[in-house]
Write an enzyme that holds these catalytic residues in place. Structure first.
Site, PDB file in Angstrom:
ATOM      1  N   GLU A 190      22.615  11.673  89.913  1.00  0.00           N
ATOM      2  CA  GLU A 190      22.956  10.369  89.330  1.00  0.00           C
ATOM      3  C   GLU A 190      24.332  10.373  88.669  1.00  0.00           C
ATOM      4  OE1 GLU A 190      20.076  11.894  89.107  1.00  0.00           O
ATOM      5  OE2 GLU A 190      18.383  10.498  89.138  1.00  0.00           O
ATOM      6  N   LYS A 192       5.416  23.031  74.116  1.00  0.00           N
ATOM      7  CA  LYS A 192       5.185  22.662  72.716  1.00  0.00           C
ATOM      8  C   LYS A 192       4.118  23.584  72.150  1.00  0.00           C
ATOM      9  CE  LYS A 192       6.776  18.298  74.003  1.00  0.00           C
ATOM     10  NZ  LYS A 192       6.528  17.618  75.259  1.00  0.00           N
ATOM     11  N   THR A 251      17.636  11.423  95.235  1.00  0.00           N
ATOM     12  CA  THR A 251      17.275  12.487  94.284  1.00  0.00           C
ATOM     13  C   THR A 251      16.085  13.252  94.840  1.00  0.00           C
ATOM     14  OG1 THR A 251      15.755  11.062  93.123  1.00  0.00           O
ATOM     15  CG2 THR A 251      17.998  11.123  92.300  1.00  0.00           C
ATOM     16  N   TRP A 269       9.119  23.642  69.629  1.00  0.00           N
ATOM     17  CA  TRP A 269       9.433  23.647  71.062  1.00  0.00           C
ATOM     18  C   TRP A 269       9.935  25.030  71.476  1.00  0.00           C
ATOM     19  CZ3 TRP A 269      12.324  18.541  72.764  1.00  0.00           C
ATOM     20  CH2 TRP A 269      11.487  17.449  72.503  1.00  0.00           C
TER      21      TRP A 269
HETATM   22  P1  AMP Z   1      19.833  17.153  90.796  1.00  0.00           P
HETATM   23  O1  AMP Z   1      20.032  15.708  90.582  1.00  0.00           O
HETATM   24  O2  AMP Z   1      18.845  17.481  91.859  1.00  0.00           O
HETATM   25  O3  AMP Z   1      21.146  17.863  90.978  1.00  0.00           O
HETATM   26  O4  AMP Z   1      19.192  17.753  89.471  1.00  0.00           O
HETATM   27  C1  AMP Z   1      19.795  17.545  88.209  1.00  0.00           C
HETATM   28  C2  AMP Z   1      19.074  18.378  87.187  1.00  0.00           C
HETATM   29  O5  AMP Z   1      19.265  19.775  87.456  1.00  0.00           O
HETATM   30  C3  AMP Z   1      19.601  18.197  85.783  1.00  0.00           C
HETATM   31  O6  AMP Z   1      19.091  17.038  85.167  1.00  0.00           O
HETATM   32  C4  AMP Z   1      19.130  19.474  85.111  1.00  0.00           C
HETATM   33  O7  AMP Z   1      17.772  19.404  84.738  1.00  0.00           O
HETATM   34  C5  AMP Z   1      19.256  20.500  86.228  1.00  0.00           C
HETATM   35  N1  AMP Z   1      20.527  21.235  86.074  1.00  0.00           N
HETATM   36  C6  AMP Z   1      21.683  21.046  86.734  1.00  0.00           C
HETATM   37  N2  AMP Z   1      22.601  21.949  86.342  1.00  0.00           N
HETATM   38  C7  AMP Z   1      22.021  22.724  85.398  1.00  0.00           C
HETATM   39  C8  AMP Z   1      22.442  23.828  84.580  1.00  0.00           C
HETATM   40  N3  AMP Z   1      23.648  24.355  84.687  1.00  0.00           N
HETATM   41  N4  AMP Z   1      21.547  24.342  83.713  1.00  0.00           N
HETATM   42  C9  AMP Z   1      20.300  23.843  83.597  1.00  0.00           C
HETATM   43  N5  AMP Z   1      19.845  22.824  84.335  1.00  0.00           N
HETATM   44  C10 AMP Z   1      20.681  22.264  85.213  1.00  0.00           C
END
Ligand code: AMP
Length: 542
Positions: free
Chosen positions: A331, A439, A186, A444
């Site tokens: 994940e 906040k 990650t 929010w």
């Molecule tokens: P990663 O594991 O690096 O792909 O990041 C995952 C995170 O990216 C998610 O938990 C979200 O916070 C963000 N994310 C992924 N897709 C979207 C989306 N379409 N809109 C908003 N946030 C997103």
């Protein structure tokens, strides 16, 4: 009583065998690091994946040993996807955009045995190889005559020489479908990076679900361009779903600029493309500047971060391309939701349709979702109540590799760290990362909503909203803005632009113009870095 059906293991090798037999003539086109365009077929890919497997056997690697890649999207990377996992080893896709120290840390943590890298990453490998203590073999993804002398990298050989000596006959082994197949770390915005370790079973089920009509809808009639990197969550599973369906694959290699991507879409007749919003922003900018139109592109899946409404409008209304907003995580392999419309939405007017399209979408079959409040109480699916989003399913993580970090599951559910609403039709909408939500006076404010409005202004290239400490309201939003080249807008004009578009108390208190917003290795805005950048900033006292 057990069912009386065959219990064949779900293995990645079956994808490549199926692809060779059923659509062996299907095309795979890659823009290479060398700059030229390479073309071959699924059959060629299957043959060379078997050579990869034979080459790995000769290296005497054990089952589940890690083979790392530092590579762009291309055919050689694809051969490693199938050859490494299919032969029972674990494909570890390293992210070349990380800092070299992080790459060293990750390679050592994963205990990588082999590193295969594109020549564009030779400088990184030169800088890190002596500190990667477990890597025994270095392979440069190039022809033998392109291998430079005196790199200082011990035993370095070219991929083509490595494969050249191998037989194209190989019997893919059968083993437990729960065996590890690939891994991805990650982004690690807090603490050390942590690895999701995918299995053959999770990957195959994800590929099946991803190909469904209300997910990414992949078929033998499609020509797919994964702009999303193969080093980030297996390019959203597209290489596997493509092999399963026989879709033509087009890989952009290192040329991710708007002009190159547009050219590839046109020359290869791409019907379906997938990428993060920042990539599409560059491509739309290029098209607008040149008055260009698409001739074949029909759908684009946009995810990784929130897709701004202005981008959905540009694709849908100006270029006639359907946008599928999607959400997922490393994940989660990564697919969680895709925003495809239901019948009842088809007759809505365009403003109402847009409200649906802006949501991150419906859970793909296999992914269960729920939202909970601070006390852990489940919240209703009313489209208004927002809370922490939890997920579970066969391609959702159960624990991190080597048990790093705290045990992630809460009563069997994985807490995503996102805050969301879910409406009665099951459409989930992310309002924020839990740590980014603002906040203000006990309420929010969604930083995504604030950013989306700014992004609709014609002078704004990129916008990031963060909360600033406020003596009365606890926090107030401000927006950091990168202007489009040559465009002008003042702070007051931008603040006035919010009038009538959102509640008064959600309008940012200030606008800060910046040269660039810090982006992480996967193209996401790094708000922790932005907060650091603006640490001396003071809210205006009105
Ligand atoms: P990663 O594991 O690096 O792909 O990041 C995952 C995170 O990216 C998610 O938990 C979200 O916070 C963000 N994310 C992924 N897709 C979207 C989306 N379409 N809109 C908003 N946030 C997103």
């Amino acid at each position: 009583m057990l069912g009386l059906m065959q219990s064949q293991q779900l293995l990645i090798s079956s994808l490549i065998e199926f692809a060779e037999r059923h659509h062996g003539e299907g095309e795979i086109v890659s823009r290479r690091v060398e700059g030229d365009i390479h073309r071959y077929t699924y059959k060629d890919m299957a043959v060379r994946s078997r050579k990869v497997a034979n080459a790995l056997e000769q290296m005497d690697l054990a089952f589940s040993d890690r083979v790392a890649t530092l590579a762009w999207n291309g055919y050689r990377h694809l051969e490693l996807y199938f050859g490494v996992s299919g032969s029972g080893r674990v494909l570890h896709t390293l992210n070349p955009r990380l800092h070299p120290d992080q790459i060293v840390w990750i390679a050592n943590h994963a205990e990588d045995q082999v590193l295969c890298f594109d020549m564009s990453f030779l400088p990184i490998v030169k800088a890190v190889h002596s500190r990667c203590t477990t890597i025994k073999h270095f392979i440069a993804l190039c022809d033998a005559d392109q291998l430079p002398a005196d790199t200082g990298i011990p035993g370095l050989q070219s991929y083509e020489a490595w494969l050249g000596a191998q037989s194209s006959t190989y019997a893919w082994p059968s083993f437990d479908e729960n065996s590890a197949s690939s891994m991805c770390y990650t982004s690690g915005t807090t603490g050390n990076p942590k690895a999701a370790l995918y299995s053959h079973r999770s990957t195959m089920l994800h590929a099946l679900a991803g190909a469904l009509p209300d997910a990414l809808s992949m078929s033998a009639r499609d020509c797919v361009l994964p702009v999303v990197p193969m080093f980030h969550v297996n390019a959203w599973g597209l290489p596997y779903s493509a092999a399963m369906t026989g879709a033509k694959l087009v890989f952009p290699g290192p040329a991710m600029d708007g002009k190159s991507i547009f050219e590839l879409i046109e020359t290869e007749k791409v019907s379906f493309a997938a990428g993060v919003p920042t990539v599409w922003q560059m491509m739309l900018g290029h098209m607008q500047a040149g008055g260009l139109r698409f001739s074949t592109l029909k759908r684009t899946v946009i995810g990784g971060s929130a897709c701004p409404p202005a981008m959905i409008t540009a694709f849908n209304d100006v270029y006639g391309v359907e946008v599928l907003h999607a959400w997922g995580m490393t994940e989660m392999s990564p697919l969680g939701t895709v925003c495809t419309l239901k019948n009842k939405h088809l007759t809505l007017d365009s403003a109402e349709k847009m409200k649906v399209r802006l949501k991150q979408g419906r859970g793909v079959f296999g992914v269960d979702m729920k939202i909970i409040d601070d006390e852990g109480k489940e919240l209703p699916w009313d489209g208004k109540s927002y809370g922490d989003l939890l997920v579970k399913g066969p391609w959702v993580i159960s624990e991190y590799f080597k048990g790093e970090g705290s045990a992630p599951l809460v009563n069997g559910w994985f807490p995503t760290g996102d805050v969301a609403t879910i409406d009665p039709d099951g459409y989930m909408q992310i309002t924020d990362r839990s740590k980014d939500v603002i906040k203000s006076g006990g309420e929010w404010i969604s930083s995504i909503d604030v950013e989306n409005i700014a992004m609709a202004h014609p002078a704004v290239a990129m916008a990031a909203c963060i909360g600033m400490k406020h003596p009365k309201w606890d926090e107030r939003p401000i927006i950091a803005v990168v202007k489009k080249p040559g465009a002008e807008v003042t702070r007051d004009e931008l603040v006035a632009f919010y009038d009538g578009k959102t509640a008064k108390w959600q309008i940012p208190d200030d606008v800060v113009f910046v040269e660039a917003i810090p982006l992480g290795g996967t193209g996401k805005m790094q708000k922790t870095k932005l907060r650091e950048m603006l640490k001396d900033y003071q809210l205006p006292t009105v």
